[in-house]
Motif scaffolding. Structure first.
Motif, PDB file in Angstrom:
ATOM      1  N   UNK A 139       0.795  -1.210   0.000  1.00  0.00           N
ATOM      2  CA  UNK A 139       0.000   0.000   0.000  1.00  0.00           C
ATOM      3  C   UNK A 139       0.832   1.267   0.000  1.00  0.00           C
ATOM      4  N   UNK A 140       0.220   2.352  -0.474  1.00  0.00           N
ATOM      5  CA  UNK A 140       0.830   3.684  -0.505  1.00  0.00           C
ATOM      6  C   UNK A 140      -0.140   4.669   0.123  1.00  0.00           C
ATOM      7  N   UNK A 141       0.374   5.595   0.908  1.00  0.00           N
ATOM      8  CA  UNK A 141      -0.457   6.635   1.482  1.00  0.00           C
ATOM      9  C   UNK A 141      -0.462   7.904   0.659  1.00  0.00           C
ATOM     10  N   UNK A 142       0.246   7.892  -0.469  1.00  0.00           N
ATOM     11  CA  UNK A 142       0.381   9.096  -1.290  1.00  0.00           C
ATOM     12  C   UNK A 142      -0.449   9.025  -2.570  1.00  0.00           C
ATOM     13  N   UNK A 143      -1.375   8.071  -2.648  1.00  0.00           N
ATOM     14  CA  UNK A 143      -2.281   7.996  -3.783  1.00  0.00           C
ATOM     15  C   UNK A 143      -1.603   7.549  -5.064  1.00  0.00           C
ATOM     16  N   UNK A 144      -2.379   7.633  -6.143  1.00  0.00           N
ATOM     17  CA  UNK A 144      -1.859   7.218  -7.442  1.00  0.00           C
ATOM     18  C   UNK A 144      -0.674   8.078  -7.860  1.00  0.00           C
ATOM     19  N   UNK A 145      -0.692   9.358  -7.482  1.00  0.00           N
ATOM     20  CA  UNK A 145       0.406  10.244  -7.845  1.00  0.00           C
ATOM     21  C   UNK A 145       1.719   9.770  -7.240  1.00  0.00           C
ATOM     22  N   UNK A 146       1.703   9.458  -5.947  1.00  0.00           N
ATOM     23  CA  UNK A 146       2.926   8.997  -5.294  1.00  0.00           C
ATOM     24  C   UNK A 146       3.410   7.669  -5.836  1.00  0.00           C
ATOM     25  N   UNK A 147       2.475   6.763  -6.086  1.00  0.00           N
ATOM     26  CA  UNK A 147       2.852   5.467  -6.642  1.00  0.00           C
ATOM     27  C   UNK A 147       3.481   5.629  -8.016  1.00  0.00           C
ATOM     28  N   UNK A 148       2.851   6.449  -8.872  1.00  0.00           N
ATOM     29  CA  UNK A 148       3.360   6.651 -10.225  1.00  0.00           C
ATOM     30  C   UNK A 148       4.750   7.285 -10.196  1.00  0.00           C
ATOM     31  N   UNK A 149       4.940   8.283  -9.334  1.00  0.00           N
ATOM     32  CA  UNK A 149       6.253   8.930  -9.236  1.00  0.00           C
ATOM     33  C   UNK A 149       7.329   7.939  -8.806  1.00  0.00           C
ATOM     34  N   UNK A 150       7.000   7.031  -7.904  1.00  0.00           N
ATOM     35  CA  UNK A 150       7.977   6.056  -7.427  1.00  0.00           C
ATOM     36  C   UNK A 150       8.528   5.191  -8.555  1.00  0.00           C
ATOM     37  N   UNK A 151       7.728   4.988  -9.580  1.00  0.00           N
ATOM     38  CA  UNK A 151       8.160   4.154 -10.704  1.00  0.00           C
ATOM     39  C   UNK A 151       8.669   4.976 -11.889  1.00  0.00           C
ATOM     40  N   UNK A 152       8.838   6.299 -11.704  1.00  0.00           N
ATOM     41  CA  UNK A 152       9.476   7.112 -12.736  1.00  0.00           C
ATOM     42  C   UNK A 152       8.547   7.899 -13.620  1.00  0.00           C
ATOM     43  N   UNK A 153       7.254   7.975 -13.277  1.00  0.00           N
ATOM     44  CA  UNK A 153       6.303   8.733 -14.088  1.00  0.00           C
ATOM     45  C   UNK A 153       6.395  10.221 -13.724  1.00  0.00           C
ATOM     46  N   UNK A 154       6.380  11.080 -14.732  1.00  0.00           N
ATOM     47  CA  UNK A 154       6.334  12.519 -14.524  1.00  0.00           C
ATOM     48  C   UNK A 154       4.871  12.944 -14.445  1.00  0.00           C
ATOM     49  N   UNK A 155       4.448  13.373 -13.262  1.00  0.00           N
ATOM     50  CA  UNK A 155       3.035  13.668 -13.019  1.00  0.00           C
ATOM     51  C   UNK A 155       2.819  15.170 -13.032  1.00  0.00           C
ATOM     52  N   UNK A 156       1.777  15.587 -13.732  1.00  0.00           N
ATOM     53  CA  UNK A 156       1.411  17.000 -13.784  1.00  0.00           C
ATOM     54  C   UNK A 156       0.900  17.449 -12.430  1.00  0.00           C
ATOM     55  N   UNK A 157       1.395  18.598 -11.967  1.00  0.00           N
ATOM     56  CA  UNK A 157       0.899  19.200 -10.729  1.00  0.00           C
ATOM     57  C   UNK A 157      -0.054  20.326 -11.106  1.00  0.00           C
ATOM     58  N   UNK A 158      -1.386  20.151 -10.900  1.00  0.00           N
ATOM     59  CA  UNK A 158      -2.346  21.165 -11.339  1.00  0.00           C
ATOM     60  C   UNK A 158      -2.351  22.424 -10.490  1.00  0.00           C
ATOM     61  N   UNK A 159      -1.627  22.424  -9.378  1.00  0.00           N
ATOM     62  CA  UNK A 159      -1.654  23.613  -8.513  1.00  0.00           C
ATOM     63  C   UNK A 159      -0.854  24.737  -9.145  1.00  0.00           C
ATOM     64  N   UNK A 160      -1.391  25.979  -9.173  1.00  0.00           N
ATOM     65  CA  UNK A 160      -0.652  27.100  -9.764  1.00  0.00           C
ATOM     66  C   UNK A 160       0.544  27.473  -8.913  1.00  0.00           C
ATOM     67  N   UNK A 161       1.607  27.899  -9.586  1.00  0.00           N
ATOM     68  CA  UNK A 161       2.787  28.353  -8.865  1.00  0.00           C
ATOM     69  C   UNK A 161       2.493  29.672  -8.164  1.00  0.00           C
ATOM     70  N   UNK A 162       2.900  29.786  -6.905  1.00  0.00           N
ATOM     71  CA  UNK A 162       2.634  30.985  -6.112  1.00  0.00           C
ATOM     72  C   UNK A 162       3.959  31.561  -5.654  1.00  0.00           C
ATOM     73  N   UNK A 163       4.173  32.859  -5.875  1.00  0.00           N
ATOM     74  CA  UNK A 163       5.394  33.508  -5.418  1.00  0.00           C
ATOM     75  C   UNK A 163       5.336  33.681  -3.915  1.00  0.00           C
ATOM     76  N   UNK A 164       6.459  33.518  -3.217  1.00  0.00           N
ATOM     77  CA  UNK A 164       6.444  33.695  -1.753  1.00  0.00           C
ATOM     78  C   UNK A 164       6.115  35.137  -1.397  1.00  0.00           C
ATOM     79  N   UNK A 165       5.354  35.372  -0.318  1.00  0.00           N
ATOM     80  CA  UNK A 165       4.969  36.744   0.049  1.00  0.00           C
ATOM     81  C   UNK A 165       6.193  37.546   0.491  1.00  0.00           C
ATOM     82  N   UNK A 166       6.161  38.861   0.218  1.00  0.00           N
ATOM     83  CA  UNK A 166       7.253  39.737   0.626  1.00  0.00           C
ATOM     84  C   UNK A 166       7.017  40.165   2.068  1.00  0.00           C
TER      85      UNK A 166
END
Length: 423
Positions: free
Chosen positions: A156-183
């Motif tokens: 079992x994996x606690x990181x979902x399909x994304x974590x499992x896929x990454x463990x085997x070398x899959x490049x997974x799209x991250x749908x979260x927008x990039x956010x600049x750190x606050x000043x």
């Protein structure tokens, strides 16, 4: 008999059907089957990941066949054609992922390996110890001394399909927008960067392959609609697939819940679409009368062909050209029984709408309890620049002497004149 974790058995080097099964119910998350083709413990490229958004391997060796329901029982199936698995692939890892919960909430989780030709079960593993896992390696098909075996894994994996896929070398799209750190408060704005001296540009490297997207949308009675614009699916081709499976009552031992799968080559379902365009014109796209439509000219809808197998890799398919979405007012996708059955009872179907851009949308048809020969599947309506998909899953019963097409026309107020047609 179910195998113990870690046990292995020989399997025939033939096409196999792998069925991931579980029991649906209130509070049970949706579950998805997937497969990874590995060489030296990793995928060779993202194409070696077969799942709902990437349903076929380029070699044709592995295919995601989709879900089937029978009462509370649900299966998500893969076909693994072992003779077509490339020599460099050492293992085909068979996985499950839970969408919206953990596997503690999924009763009856199991994987069955069947001979695709006759349905004979050659291996079976039931998972009984899942807790907080959101992804699972159920088993694997692997080579050993020129033959194929199946091993029950249960990891079992606690990181979902994304974590499992990454463990085997899959490049997974991250749908979260990039956010600049606050000043920090009171900090001075950054000084402007002085202009750089001109330099000779380096050769442009080839673009990196697009990462794999794990996004999907499942429509239910409680959440029946989705905006294609919010999913990014407002251009390109929208492919609508209908696949099905017939289950007949079976008397005898060994059939789960007294049912046995039977594919009927004489069953002929027709996927159709009623359309109303922005200029007020109306019509139908269907195999009956050879009105297959056109993608480049109105109605910008095309029916691919006429299938009798129900397989997800083929099935009944039609395509909508979303580049002309402004031309649409509404589209009603529906299915009729042309021959081979008197109603949709005992027929279990899955509808998948796959936009060229954006997440696929899927839903399942409920059990049919009326003598219906026509079912409204999905209503696509334009709202400004958006197209909204609504799950209908509505069985209709034609009156005596009334065609299925006229029946669905009357139910949705299309107001067309109908004449008899033939294929």
């Amino acid at each position: 008999m179910s195998m113990l974790k870690g046990a292995n058995v020989p399997v025939p080097a033939r096409p196999l059907r792998v069925e991931l099964g579980w029991e649906a119910g209130p509070g049970v998350p949706d579950v998805d089957a997937s497969a990874l083709l590995l060489a030296s413990g990793k995928v060779r490229s993202d194409a070696d990941f077969v799942f709902y958004n990437q349903p076929a391997h380029p070699s044709g060796a592995v295919r995601h066949d989709g879900k089937r329901t029978a009462g509370a029982s649900v299966t998500d199936a893969l076909t693994v054609d072992l003779p077509r698995v490339e020599p460099g692939v050492e293992r085909v890892v068979l996985t499950a992922s839970a969408d919206g919960g953990t596997f503690r909430q999924v009763p009856g989780l199991c994987v069955r390996v069947l001979d695709a030709a006759d349905g004979t079960e050659v291996a079976r593993y039931e998972s009984r110890d899942a807790t907080v896992e959101t992804a699972y390696i159920m088993g694997e098909l692997y080579r050993r001394q020129g033959a194929w075996k199946f091993r029950a894994v249960g990891q079992g994996y606690g990181t979902g399909l994304e974590g499992l896929a990454r463990d085997f070398g899959i490049t997974v799209d991250d749908p979260r927008p990039a956010v600049s750190p606050p000043r920090p408060a009171g900090a001075a704005p950054a000084a402007p960067t002085p202009p750089a001296r001109p330099v000779t540009p380096a050769p442009t490297p080839p673009p990196a392959p697009a990462p794999v997207s794990l996004s999907k949308v499942t429509l239910t009675k409680e959440a029946p609609t989705v905006s294609l614009a919010k999913q990014g699916g407002t251009s390109g081709a929208l492919r609508v697939n209908l696949n099905w499976e017939v289950r007949k009552q079976f008397r005898g031992w060994g059939a789960k819940r007294g049912r046995a799968v039977a594919h009927h080559s004489d069953l002929d379902l027709d996927l159709c679409a009623l359309f109303e365009l922005s200029d007020g014109s109306k019509g139908v796209v269907q195999a009956l009368g050879n009105t297959f439509g056109d993608l480049r000219r109105p109605p910008y809808i095309h029916l691919d062909g006429d299938d009798r197998t129900g397989a997800v890799a083929t099935g009944e398919n039609l395509t909508v050209n979303l580049d002309h979405r402004d031309a649409f007012r509404r589209i009603l996708v529906f299915v009729t029984i042309y021959e081979g059955a008197r109603s949709f009872a005992d027929l279990h179907a899955t509808v998948t709408l796959t936009p060229q851009h954006g997440a696929p949308v899927e839903f399942f048809l409920d059990e049919c309890t009326v003598p219906s020969t026509v079912c409204a599947l999905a209503l696509i309506t334009r709202h400004g620049d958006d197209l909204v998909v609504q799950r209908e899953a509505r069985y209709l019963v034609p009156e005596r002497g009334v065609s299925p097409q006229r029946t669905i026309d009357h139910a949705y107020g299309w107001g067309m004149n109908w004449t008899p047609g033939r294929k």
